[in-house]
Design an enzyme around this catalytic site. Structure first.
Site, PDB file in Angstrom:
ATOM      1  N   HIS A 472       2.647 -30.328  28.041  1.00 11.03           N
ATOM      2  CA  HIS A 472       1.459 -30.276  29.816  1.00 11.03           C
ATOM      3  C   HIS A 472       1.640 -29.610  30.136  1.00 11.03           C
ATOM      4  O   HIS A 472       1.084 -29.510  31.040  1.00 11.03           O
ATOM      5  CB  HIS A 472       1.476 -31.501  30.010  1.00 11.03           C
ATOM      6  CG  HIS A 472      -0.035 -31.714  30.467  1.00 11.03           C
ATOM      7  ND1 HIS A 472      -0.568 -31.228  31.470  1.00 11.03           N
ATOM      8  CD2 HIS A 472      -0.538 -33.389  30.775  1.00 11.03           C
ATOM      9  CE1 HIS A 472      -1.736 -32.294  31.751  1.00 11.03           C
ATOM     10  NE2 HIS A 472      -1.481 -33.639  31.353  1.00 11.03           N
ATOM     11  N   TYR A 588      -6.698 -43.225  39.502  1.00 10.72           N
ATOM     12  CA  TYR A 588      -7.046 -41.054  38.787  1.00 10.72           C
ATOM     13  C   TYR A 588      -7.394 -40.708  37.775  1.00 10.72           C
ATOM     14  O   TYR A 588      -7.944 -41.305  36.664  1.00 10.72           O
ATOM     15  CB  TYR A 588      -5.374 -41.022  38.623  1.00 10.72           C
ATOM     16  CG  TYR A 588      -5.245 -39.904  38.442  1.00 10.72           C
ATOM     17  CD1 TYR A 588      -4.214 -39.022  39.622  1.00 10.72           C
ATOM     18  CD2 TYR A 588      -5.551 -39.201  37.135  1.00 10.72           C
ATOM     19  CE1 TYR A 588      -3.809 -37.571  39.177  1.00 10.72           C
ATOM     20  CE2 TYR A 588      -5.066 -37.277  37.289  1.00 10.72           C
ATOM     21  CZ  TYR A 588      -3.840 -37.002  38.126  1.00 10.72           C
ATOM     22  OH  TYR A 588      -3.983 -35.940  38.098  1.00 10.72           O
ATOM     23  N   THR A 601      -5.468 -29.211  38.519  1.00  9.27           N
ATOM     24  CA  THR A 601      -6.203 -29.870  38.340  1.00  9.27           C
ATOM     25  C   THR A 601      -5.943 -30.905  39.350  1.00  9.27           C
ATOM     26  O   THR A 601      -5.322 -30.532  40.772  1.00  9.27           O
ATOM     27  CB  THR A 601      -5.283 -31.135  37.816  1.00  9.27           C
ATOM     28  OG1 THR A 601      -4.312 -31.315  38.372  1.00  9.27           O
ATOM     29  CG2 THR A 601      -5.491 -30.899  35.894  1.00  9.27           C
TER      30      THR A 601
END
Length: 773
Positions: A472, A588, A601
């Site tokens: 990630h 979230y 993001t």
């Protein structure tokens, strides 16, 4: 072994007559072709850098400007209004330059200046146009006159065959929100439905003290960074959220992507691997040449493409305090794992990329290899699945020299990692848990058969089904999603298979087989491997995963309700969570900020006062259908506003995160920030993008829909939910939690979510006088 002899360019021996020199023509040929290929890539990158830098201008446009200027001089027309004469006078006199040559040179310099000025004006104009965000806040289907003019100009300015990075320098910088807007307009508003009056009053006091006394100083540093840096968030986000994490990447950070849901193009494992790897390499070639068109919202507004730079040839290297991302300019091989053995598979032969049939041959050779793993080799990759500090220590201690170093470098310097899995996974309509097992296999496998440090691992199952596991830190899921869509479409609709399920074409039987990597793993190293494997196995066994298909309706019916599909699902998630736990929680939802340069993001806090009011109305039998619909529409409108604010740089969580980091750098204690950063996300959600690139008509080929992807739970007592709107009549959900939590149950939450979707849709279908239960 023939390949061993070819690897030596020359040999020599000393004889009584002198030196006996032997040259290997084949090896020298490969060295020559490799050098040619490397120089071609360098020249291509240089050319692309120039073309991107002058976009939308081209070398031919420069030539047109020069010819126009010179032609006008011959026609006795001075377009420069005397500037060419002035430039000619400033040129140093030389006997090699005649008057005519000096005039020609002056005209060329003037034309070049005009050409560059035009480029700079275009860039600034485009940056101003991209800074306009009013289009995003206008009602759907109702565009103002100003926005229509803006859209028309944008279409003209961005429609000239852009390369991947053509718009990068024109993208605006991510703005720093005001402290007052972050704290009062959004943060306090977002936590109001989660706190009682006493708790909220205490938080208000902390927030006010922070705003008055601490925040102004911290904000100045952030504003200064925003002036200096390309993006004031992204580098800190990458380092502190990802690279400094000391826990396992597996489950906690990495995520996965699934194959086609209903279709498997071939059941031949080696053939599917051959086509897929070749398709991925075609994508890499287009990426290197910048031939991929930038993704645009509404087909007009370009998004940042910087995350795509590290898609290939990238590995996360463990460290004791922080990891680093090692990115290579190029890599000519992939690392392959099968049945406990590691291989190095070269991707080129005679300077050319191996075709699908050649790759199938190589993968089949690995599958047919009868050799057994070397001592300690089978579970070696478990080091990447456990905690980072033990892996960093083991890497420094046991892999710093000898064959271990050579073999580890072969893996870490590979373009990506490939697993030829011995298991079979796919979606079975008659097996309720088939997708659950598929998801868990992709998320963590056996804890030792994925290299979790690679930018991504391609997993090919025994039955020909595919999947991917992605690290990630280097990029977010839509980036892998872009590659995944290209690969699936190219594999099926362009490369194809023969009637027997093999790759098309004829293999080159003269290819040297893949190279088996050699290891010398000591007993101490095996103990370290076992330690990491134990940690990873406990983590994997605790993952409660449920993946299901919702086929009652999809985006078609939701849009008929005149609401955003994403808002519809997010409100359904709030309703499902309330039914599951009897309370609300901090939620979230991942949004993107790629409208800004190097954006990644932002968080949308989906649990709002409006959504909780609607959920409570659904639990109150006295509420009428009309009232519930009114509250739902208010909640949907609020969610869309929050999402748009996040996308346009007015989100709060990245701002608060950066304020906290500045406070730590300055040694300033802030009870408010400490409280904010400690709040757990017990419901973490994300939507998987669909059809970023339209390589085939999904409506025409409806069976060729992917199942999307998912991730592990963020909180120990919470849920992770990923969803993909797969078409008019399909939504795929991936729900994760932990068995160790008595509060969660992924299947139970899935049932509540299914019912919540039906209940909300029922509001729009029920008769006007009926009050739904």
């Amino acid at each position: 072994m023939a390949e061993a002899h070819q690897a030596v360019a020359f040999q020599f021996t000393v004889t009584p007559e002198g030196f006996d020199l032997r040259l290997s023509r084949e090896a020298l040929k490969h060295i020559y072709l490799s050098g040619i290929a490397a120089w071609k890539k360098r020249l291509t990158r240089l050319k692309n850098t120039f073309l991107t830098g002058v976009y939308p201008a081209t070398p031919s446009s420069w030539l047109v400007v020069v010819m126009t200027t010179v032609g006008s001089l011959y026609c006795q027309v001075d377009l420069s209004m005397g500037l060419i004469s002035h430039i000619r006078q400033c040129l140093p006199s030389s006997r090699y330059l005649s008057f005519q040559n000096r005039t020609l040179l002056s005209a060329t310099l003037f034309s070049t200046g005009v050409w560059i000025s035009g480029i700079l004006i275009f860039r600034q104009t485009l940056k101003l146009l991209l800074s306009y965000q009013g289009w995003m806040f206008e009602p759907h289907g109702k565009m103002s006159r100003g926005t229509k003019v803006w859209a028309a100009v944008m279409k003209v300015m961005t429609g000239h065959k852009p390369m991947l990075y053509s718009f990068q320098s024109a993208l605006p910088k991510l703005p720093v929100p005001s402290v007052q807007a972050t704290i009062h307009r959004q943060y306090l508003e977002s936590v109001r439905p989660l706190l009682d009056d006493a708790q909220f009053s205490k938080m208000e006091v902390l927030a006010q003290d922070f705003q008055n006394y601490t925040a102004p100083r911290l904000q100045k540093y952030l504003v200064l960074k925003s002036w200096w840096a390309t993006n004031y968030v992204s580098d800190w986000w990458e380092e502190y959220i990802y690279l400094r994490g000391r826990g396992p990447l597996m489950v906690n950070s990495n995520y996965y992507a699934m194959d086609f849901l209903y279709v498997t193009p071939t059941s031949v494992q080696a053939a599917r691997a051959g086509n897929s790897v070749h398709a991925i390499l075609l994508y890499r070639r287009r990426l290197d040449r910048e031939e991929i068109s930038p993704v645009k919202l509404l087909g007009l507004v370009p998004m940042c493409s910087s995350q795509m730079e590290r898609m290939f040839n990238t590995t996360r290297i463990p460290g004791k305090e922080t990891d680093i991302l090692q990115h290579l300019v190029d890599s000519k091989h992939v690392a392959v794992y099968h049945r406990g053995r590691f291989y190095k598979l070269w991707l080129y032969y005679s300077g050319r990329l191996l075709g699908p049939r050649d790759l199938e041959l190589q993968f089949q050779r690995i599958l047919d290899d009868p050799s057994v793993p070397q001592p300690g080799e089978e579970k070696l990759a478990a080091l990447t699945a456990g905690d980072r500090v033990p892996w960093a220590e083991a890497r420094a201690r046991f892999f710093g020299s000898g064959k271990n170093k050579v073999s580890l470098e072969a893996i870490e310097r590979a373009a990506f990692f490939v697993v030829l899995d011995e298991e079979e996974h796919c979606f079975h309509r008659d097996q309720e848990d088939s997708l659950d097992c598929y998801a868990k296999s992709l998320l963590h496998g056996r804890c030792y058969d994925r290299w979790f440090d690679k930018s991504f691992t391609l997993i090919v199952y025994k039955n020909g089904k595919l999947g991917a596991n992605a690290e990630h830190a280097w990029a977010d899921a839509p980036i892998i999603g872009h590659l995944w869509e290209f690969m699936l479409a190219t594999d099926t609709f362009q490369l194809g298979y023969s009637e027997g399920g093999h790759c098309c074409g004829e293999p080159n039987l003269g290819l040297a087989p893949p190279q088996r990597l050699q290891w010398d793993i000591s007993e101490e190293c095996r103990m370290a491997i076992d330690g990491s494997y134990g940690v990873a196995q406990v983590l994997a066994d605790d993952v409660d995963f449920h993946c299901f298909l919702f086929t009652d309706f999809g985006k078609g019916r939701i849009k008929r309700c005149r609401t955003s599909p994403d808002a519809f699902i997010q409100i359904a998630l709030q309703l499902a969570h309330f039914h599951d736990k009897g309370r609300f929680c901090l939620t979230y939802e991942a949004s993107m900020t790629r409208l800004f340069r190097e954006g990644r993001t932002e968080t949308v806090r989906s649990c709002t006062s409006e959504s909780t009011a609607f959920v409570r109305s659904m639990a109150d039998p006295a509420q009428s259908r009309c009232e519930r619909l009114r509250l739902f529409k208010l909640a949907a409108e609020k969610h869309q506003l929050m999402y748009r604010l996040a996308m346009t740089g007015a989100g709060i969580d990245r701002h608060l995160f950066c304020l906290y980091l500045v406070s730590r750098y300055l040694g300033v204690e802030s009870p408010f920030l400490a409280q904010v950063l400690s709040e757990p996300w017990r419901l973490s959600t994300s939507q998987t993008p669909q059809q970023q690139i339209r390589m085939f008509d999904l409506e025409k080929f409806s069976d060729y829909v992917s199942a999307g992807g998912g991730f592990g739970p963020v909180a120990d007592d919470g849920y992770g939910v990923s969803y993909m709107i797969g078409g008019e009549n399909l939504i795929t959900f991936h729900i994760s939690s932990k068995f160790s939590s008595p509060e969660t149950d992924s299947r139970r939450f899935g049932r509540h979510l299914r019912q919540a979707l039906l209940d909300i849709a029922g509001l729009f279908d029920a008769p006007p006088n009926k009050v739904p239960n």
